[in-house]
Scaffold this motif. Structure first.
Motif, PDB file in Angstrom:
ATOM      1  N   THR A  73       1.556  -5.681   5.680  1.00  0.00           N
ATOM      2  CA  THR A  73       0.613  -4.553   6.082  1.00  0.00           C
ATOM      3  C   THR A  73      -0.338  -4.966   6.911  1.00  0.00           C
ATOM      4  OG1 THR A  73      -0.517  -4.406   4.010  1.00  0.00           O
ATOM      5  CG2 THR A  73       1.392  -3.031   3.955  1.00  0.00           C
ATOM      6  N   GLN A  74      -1.301  -4.038   7.342  1.00  0.00           N
ATOM      7  CA  GLN A  74      -2.528  -4.352   8.231  1.00  0.00           C
ATOM      8  C   GLN A  74      -3.530  -5.098   7.088  1.00  0.00           C
ATOM      9  OE1 GLN A  74      -3.361  -0.282   9.733  1.00  0.00           O
ATOM     10  NE2 GLN A  74      -4.419  -1.660  11.485  1.00  0.00           N
ATOM     11  N   GLU A  75      -3.637  -4.920   5.563  1.00  0.00           N
ATOM     12  CA  GLU A  75      -4.352  -5.445   5.058  1.00  0.00           C
ATOM     13  C   GLU A  75      -3.932  -6.956   4.708  1.00  0.00           C
ATOM     14  OE1 GLU A  75      -3.690  -2.109   3.889  1.00  0.00           O
ATOM     15  OE2 GLU A  75      -5.707  -1.922   5.024  1.00  0.00           O
ATOM     16  N   ASN A  76      -2.903  -6.918   4.411  1.00  0.00           N
ATOM     17  CA  ASN A  76      -2.380  -8.540   4.004  1.00  0.00           C
ATOM     18  C   ASN A  76      -1.843  -9.250   4.914  1.00  0.00           C
ATOM     19  OD1 ASN A  76       0.381  -7.684   4.420  1.00  0.00           O
ATOM     20  ND2 ASN A  76       0.951  -7.273   2.263  1.00  0.00           N
TER      21      ASN A  76
ATOM     22  N   ASP B 148       2.170   7.440   6.903  1.00  0.00           N
ATOM     23  CA  ASP B 148       1.527   7.951   6.002  1.00  0.00           C
ATOM     24  C   ASP B 148       0.007   8.435   6.777  1.00  0.00           C
ATOM     25  OD1 ASP B 148       3.047   7.714   3.902  1.00  0.00           O
ATOM     26  OD2 ASP B 148       2.300   5.822   3.418  1.00  0.00           O
ATOM     27  N   ARG B 149      -0.403   7.557   7.775  1.00  0.00           N
ATOM     28  CA  ARG B 149      -1.368   7.929   8.257  1.00  0.00           C
ATOM     29  C   ARG B 149      -1.518   9.415   9.125  1.00  0.00           C
ATOM     30  NH1 ARG B 149      -2.605   3.294  10.852  1.00  0.00           N
ATOM     31  NH2 ARG B 149      -1.241   3.627  12.639  1.00  0.00           N
TER      32      ARG B 149
ATOM     33  N   GLU C 240       7.427  -3.286   7.428  1.00  0.00           N
ATOM     34  CA  GLU C 240       7.430  -2.530   6.046  1.00  0.00           C
ATOM     35  C   GLU C 240       8.444  -3.112   4.917  1.00  0.00           C
ATOM     36  OE1 GLU C 240       7.363   1.884   4.159  1.00  0.00           O
ATOM     37  OE2 GLU C 240       8.249   1.844   6.064  1.00  0.00           O
TER      38      GLU C 240
ATOM     39  N   GLY D  83      -0.203  -1.532  12.055  1.00  0.00           N
ATOM     40  CA  GLY D  83       0.420  -1.408  10.670  1.00  0.00           C
ATOM     41  C   GLY D  83       1.817  -1.231  10.851  1.00  0.00           C
ATOM     42  N   ASN D  84       2.456  -1.235   9.632  1.00  0.00           N
ATOM     43  CA  ASN D  84       3.873  -1.015   9.569  1.00  0.00           C
ATOM     44  C   ASN D  84       4.256   0.205   9.725  1.00  0.00           C
ATOM     45  OD1 ASN D  84       3.981   0.063   6.846  1.00  0.00           O
ATOM     46  ND2 ASN D  84       3.809  -2.024   6.050  1.00  0.00           N
TER      47      ASN D  84
ATOM     48  N   VAL E 143       1.490  -5.363  14.078  1.00  0.00           N
ATOM     49  CA  VAL E 143       1.076  -4.873  12.532  1.00  0.00           C
ATOM     50  C   VAL E 143      -0.459  -5.099  12.324  1.00  0.00           C
ATOM     51  CG1 VAL E 143       1.324  -5.647  10.124  1.00  0.00           C
ATOM     52  CG2 VAL E 143       3.310  -5.677  11.502  1.00  0.00           C
TER      53      VAL E 143
ATOM     54  N   GLU F  17       2.892   2.741   7.164  1.00  0.00           N
ATOM     55  CA  GLU F  17       1.480   3.029   7.370  1.00  0.00           C
ATOM     56  C   GLU F  17       1.212   4.241   8.353  1.00  0.00           C
ATOM     57  OE1 GLU F  17       0.502  -1.429   7.661  1.00  0.00           O
ATOM     58  OE2 GLU F  17      -1.152  -0.725   6.385  1.00  0.00           O
TER      59      GLU F  17
END
Lengths: 414, 347, 387
Positions: free
Chosen positions: B265-268, B316-317, B260, B309-310, B305, B313
């Motif tokens: 992140t998972q996306e990038n 938040d999830r 983080e 995710g970090n 990751v 993430e």
């Protein structure tokens, strides 16, 4: 010198027993003032109760929690792609039950006059009907409905086949126990996997599946131990007798929850450091230890009911002690305590709920997990009522089966 | 006589397959680390609570989810590149340490508070805190209870076998308040009893209280008092005297935080792997041998990751903006943003 | 001659030899088995760093429990004290449970022979429902039901005598300073009534008198007893000086009550079955003979049928009482601080699992022994006296 009385005696018909509803009510509900009072009170209370319950069930209760978690309730977290195995298990059990039912009913004119030596068949049928009912009531996929229907049909067919075959070859009956015994391993293999199947961890077993499994394995394992303990307790060798008594008294003297807790928490302390049996196995150890002691007492009752003449006669024929026991005494003793053993099984089935306290996810445990899901928090009454009905149906079916069995055995004895 | 032996044989036959379905033999003694055991087994056995909304519970698919669960999955992802190579065990607070010591589970990720006695006398090893918490008190808005002194003669629901229970007794002892504790073995019945009004107060870690409050029939009817009775750093736990395994859990946990901090992140993740920043390259295992030196795959952090995710993430999830709880990050934010999360450098 | 015979029997065919050898083998096996377990235990305990001593019992417990018969202060008292409090809570549930479940069971059992069809069916329904569902589930159900009671502020007030609320059930409680005196008086009246009853029965049976004068005296003693209970005890109804608090009187918490209800009704169903079987075991001829002697049906039950049924009823009652005591350990599910529940918390806070489990097991075994002894004494008094 006798005179024959040719006059017909004046025979008037007996006074007719009237059974119209009014007299029935009068006789059974309002025979005295206090009876009327009792009747009215019961009616009032019942009316209130049902009114309250119905309003709750139809307006306040939110039943969605049941269908949404149906698979969890029944099989826990068993992998979805492996459900076919469970259906196969059901099929195996139904096949054997049907055969057993058919063979046992081979001499009765009708197939459906149930006079089985094993109350399990009745139970199986009842459970099936219930599942059938649930199928009709609950929105589940059409495949499952058809499968369940197929299972019921399958049961009737195998029963009919079993009857026909048994008529031709009566010797089949002797093979049935062996078949049941082998089926146990087949079921075990289907549940755990291995060989050509994927492994399913015992961790993923849950719900009703785990409850039934625990109860069945518990009773099957505790039978031999229980019989050995009972024989040991009857033994004339002081050391063995004393040891068995000690074991039985200690186990019967402590609450099951402590034994289960010992199994879950203390067993690892008693084993070598590199052997850690899994949770389900530990619970089985606890349950078996517990119910073996109770079974031993039941079997002992049966042993004491066998007249001494039986074993003396066997000795006179030249049988040695073990043979006398195995061929003469035990069969009679066990036969006489079958109802008690069924009672024990019902108790064990109910006792599996305690596994929820030591953290297994059987029917009650999984219900608690479901109730922790934010969507279903506070739906206690609905969930507990639902699983209560499941427990009740299974136990009631078993107790009815055992009553029938008892009557059967009594008829045979007289 | 042979009948006897056949009977015995039958018994052994019955027992044998059962013992076969016991888990494989795990050893922790003699320099053989738990890490090798887990690797050899091909899956992680992780002790969770199983009934704390937002931390570990079963969703409708029968899948475990929550923040604690994601920590287990992160370790599995790091080791096996598969977040599902985890067996979860529901443990209640009373049996968790025994289960861990008995080797029944490899690690705990179960809302466990780090205390000195647990770390020393009970023989646990605490990985970095994944959630900074404090014990709070929830009451009904209309109850007129403002402080702990107002609990004189009233009852408080509490979960057994926890630090919560002891903290409550300590705090009340200090204030000299006579109250009635109603102690439940598990959290569910405790909250149910509070919701039904059995107790005027419900005490637990604030995060749990907030998570549970949102699941009560009318969340707005309940309020958390502005009291913090204790510090509750919650994190994963392993057993003493096994550094290799402890390091694994520790650094996988830190990897979530570090990711983080580095903005991965998972996306990038895919484009981050192209990054020229040496810190990021080392972290993701493209350069250096950080993972291999610990006996893990070199790209363990990248795997974590990728699958989980970090930390942000994960938070938040399960608890934050994307969940129904909408819990503020507060102390559980990065040190840069005024929180307490701080990962030692990956180098 | 005998010696010849003995020489002919080889050792491995000799029964007497095997009897002794078999026992020796078993003993060695058992010792070996426990030895292995014990050595594993010692090794594992050393690894986990848990000693095996009971010293921890003297340490400060520092966790509070919701109800205790004896004064218990978590900040001062030790683990042994809190375990004692738990044991007393278990005894409290056991004693009240045994008394109530006997009443429920006998009532439901006799109700199956009632003239009233509804009552008969009702008792059958009760028995079938309760016996075929797990006790733990029933306890959770009772608890959920009691949680539906109103809060303390809006309590149910039954004629100012009984309060029902989520805090529990508040009953009046005797608070007279001379309570012991009155209790003694009550015991004396009870003994007098008992002997009167015996005397009356004897007169009716042996001399064929109506027993009317004795009956009147009996009623008088009963009335005296009632008067003593109502006025002598100085009942103190629960008070509610301000909303939200209830003082004086006896408070039964809902945890206690739901556990009690669950145990009483569950065990009561089994006792009802025992009572039914006992009454059915009395041959029909006994009923008919008694009726033909002109006894009223109440007297038939009391003088002829029930005493004979008791012989069949009492032995199985013992095991039901034991079950009730053992099942009281499920208190853990409804947050009642009984022995097991308190012990559970104790080994959590201390990590001394083995010692605590030992304490629990020994305590329950002792409880069982005591109950069995009492029941055996009772059994001896009702069994057939062989002349």
């Amino acid at each position: 010198m006798t005179t024959v009385n040719t006059q017909k005696p004046d025979l008037s018909p007996p006074p007719a027993t009237q059974t119209n509803p009014l007299t029935w009510l009068q006789k059974n509900l309002f025979s005295t003032w206090y009876n009327s009072l009792i009747t009215l009170t019961i009616f009032a209370v019942f009316f209130q109760f049902f009114k309250g319950f119905l309003t709750w069930a139809t307006t306040q209760a939110k039943w969605t929690v049941i269908p949404a978690n149906l698979s969890l309730f029944f099989v826990g977290r068993f992998p979805k792609d492996e459900y076919w195995r469970l259906w196969l298990i059901l099929a195996v059990i139904i096949f054997l039950s049907g055969l057993t039912w058919g063979t046992l009913a081979r001499n009765s004119p009708k197939l459906f006059s149930i006079n089985s030596l094993i109350g399990l068949t009745v139970t199986g049928l009842v459970i099936l009907t219930i599942t059938g009912l649930i199928v009709v009531l609950l929105p589940i996929s059409i495949t499952y409905r058809l499968l369940l229907l197929a299972m019921v049909v399958f049961l009737v067919v195998t029963a009919w086949v079993g009857k026909q075959v048994a008529k031709k070859t009566p010797n089949l009956v002797n093979w049935l126990p062996l078949a049941w015994f082998l089926s146990f391993f087949i079921v075990l293999w289907l549940m755990t996997g291995g060989l050509i199947l994927d492994n399913v961890s015992t961790n993923d077993w849950g719900g009703l599946l785990l409850t039934v499994y625990m109860a069945v394995v518990g009773i099957v394992l505790s039978l031999p131990f229980g019989i050995l303990l009972a024989l040991g307790r009857q033994s004339t060798l002081p050391v063995i007798c004393w040891l068995c008594r000690l074991y039985i008294e200690i186990i019967r003297g402590v609450p099951l929850i402590t034994i289960l807790f010992m199994g879950q928490v203390m067993l690892p302390f008693f084993l070598p450091a590199d052997w850690r049996p899994d949770r389900v196995l530990r619970a089985i150890v606890g349950l078996t230890m517990f119910s073996a002691a109770y079974l031993a007492e039941n079997v002992r009752g049966g042993l004491q009911s066998i007249p001494r003449g039986q074993s003396e006669a066997a000795k006179a024929l030249g049988l040695n002690t073990p043979l006398t026991l195995i061929l003469i005494v035990l069969p009679q003793a066990i036969k006489s305590v079958i109802p008690a053993i069924v009672g024990q099984f019902i108790g064990l089935f109910q006792d599996t709920t305690l596994l929820a306290i030591v953290g297994l996810v059987e029917l009650l445990g999984i219900s608690r997990s479901i109730l922790a899901n934010p969507r279903y928090i506070g739906r206690y009454a609905e969930v507990y009522l639902f699983i209560g009905v499941i427990y009740w149906l299974i136990c009631f079916a078993m107790s009815q089966g055992s009553k029938r069995l008892e009557r059967q055995l009594n008829i045979e004895r007289n | 006589m042979h009948k006897w032996s056949s009977l015995l044989l039958a018994v052994t036959l019955l027992v044998a397959p059962l013992s076969a379905c016991g888990s494989s033999s795990d050893t922790t003694s003699g320099g053989n680390s738990r890490l090798d055991v887990v690797k050899g087994r091909g899956e992680l056995v992780c002790g969770v609570d199983g009934s704390i909304p937002g931390f570990s519970y079963l969703d409708e698919n029968g899948e475990y989810s929550g923040l604690d669960v994601d920590i287990c999955r992160a370790v599995a992802a790091a080791l096996f590149d598969d977040p599902n190579a985890v067996q979860f065990r529901n443990l209640d607070s009373t049996e968790r340490f025994e289960a861990l010591k008995g080797g029944e589970v490899d690690m705990l990720s179960r809302n466990t508070t780090w205390t000195i006695s647990r770390d020393t006398a009970i023989g646990m090893e605490f990985a970095p805190t994944t959630f900074y918490d404090g014990q709070g008190m929830m009451v009904r808005t209309d109850s007129n209870i403002q402080s702990l002194e107002d609990f004189e003669g009233k009852s408080i629901c509490v979960e057994a076998g926890t630090t919560t229970e002891l903290n409550l007794t300590d705090n009340m002892r200090e204030l000299g308040v006579n109250f009635e504790p109603v102690t439940y073995q598990q959290a569910d019945p405790a909250y149910a009893a509070y919701a039904e009004g059995r107790c005027q107060g419900m005490t637990s870690d604030k995060s749990q209280l907030i998570a549970r409050r949102s699941t009560l029939p009318n969340p707005d009817d309940h309020i958390l008092l502005d009291i913090t009775m204790s510090k509750e750093p919650l994190g994963p736990v392993t057993v003493d005297n096994d550094s290799a395994w402890f390091d694994t859990v520790k650094w996988v946990t830190y990897a979530l935080v570090e990711a983080e901090e580095l903005g991965i992140t998972q996306e990038n993740l895919a484009e981050m792997k192209e990054s020229q920043d040496p810190t990021i390259r080392r972290f993701l295992g493209i350069e250096g041998t950080l993972g291999e030196d610990m006996g893990l795959p070199n790209d363990f952090a990248a795997r974590v990751v990728n699958h989980i995710g970090n930390y942000g993430e994960v938070y938040d999830r399960n608890l934050g903006a994307d969940s129904q709880f909408n819990l503020e990050r507060g102390l559980n934010d990065l040190w840069k943003n005024g929180g307490l999360l701080y990962s030692p450098p990956f180098r | 001659m005998m010696t010849d015979q003995e020489q002919k029997i080889p050792l491995w065919r000799d029964d007497r030899f095997w009897r002794i050898a078999g026992q020796v083998i078993v003993v060695i096996g058992v010792i070996a088995f426990f030895g292995i377990l014990g050595s594993n235990l010692v090794r594992n305990l050393q690894q986990a760093g848990i000693g095996f001593s009971f010293e921890f019992l003297g340490n400060n417990a520092s966790f509070a429990i919701s109800e205790s018969v004896i004064p218990y202060n978590p900040s001062l008292d030790s683990y042994s004290r809190v375990l004692m409090a738990g044991l007393l809570n278990t005894l409290r549930i056991a004693i009240s449970g045994i008394i109530l479940t006997t009443i429920v069971g006998i009532f439901a059992g006799i109700a199956q022979f009632s003239d009233n069809w509804l009552l008969r069916k009702l008792s059958v329904i009760y028995i079938e429902i309760v016996r075929n569902t797990p006790l733990l589930l029933q306890l959770l159900f009772w608890y959920a039901m009691f949680l539906q009671l109103p809060s303390v502020e809006e309590k149910f007030d039954l004629a100012g005598i009984i309060f029902l609320s989520k805090r529990g059930i508040n009953l009046p409680f005797p608070a007279s300073p001379q309570i012991w005196l009155w209790l003694a008086a009550l015991v004396v009246t009870a003994i007098a009534a008992f002997f009167l009853w015996q005397w009356r029965t004897k007169i009716i049976v042996e001399q064929g008198q109506s027993g009317q004068p004795q009956l009147i005296t009996l009623w008088l003693t009963v009335i005296t007893a009632i008067l003593i209970i109502v006025f002598g005890f100085g009942w103190q109804a629960p008070q509610s000086p301000e909303p939200g608090t209830i003082e004086t009187g006896l408070r039964l918490s809902i945890e206690f009550t739901s556990l009690l209800m669950g145990l009483v009704f569950y065990t009561g169903a089994f006792i009802a079955e025992i009572v039914r079987a006992g009454i059915q075991s009395v041959p029909k001829g006994q009923w008919e003979a008694a009726r033909s002697l002109g006894l009223k049906s109440g007297l038939v039950m009391r003088l002829v049928v029930f005493p004979q049924a008791l012989r069949v009823i009492i032995p199985p009652l013992n095991s039901q009482y034991l079950n009730l005591v053992k099942n009281s350990s499920l208190a853990i599910a409804v947050a009642y601080p009984d022995l097991y529940n308190v012990a559970n918390t104790t080994f959590n806070q201390t990590g001394r699992v083995i010692q605590v489990i030992l304490i629990i097991m020994i305590t329950y075994l002792l409880l069982n022994l005591i109950i069995s002894l009492l029941m055996n004494l009772l059994n001896i008094s009702v069994q057939l006296k062989e002349r």
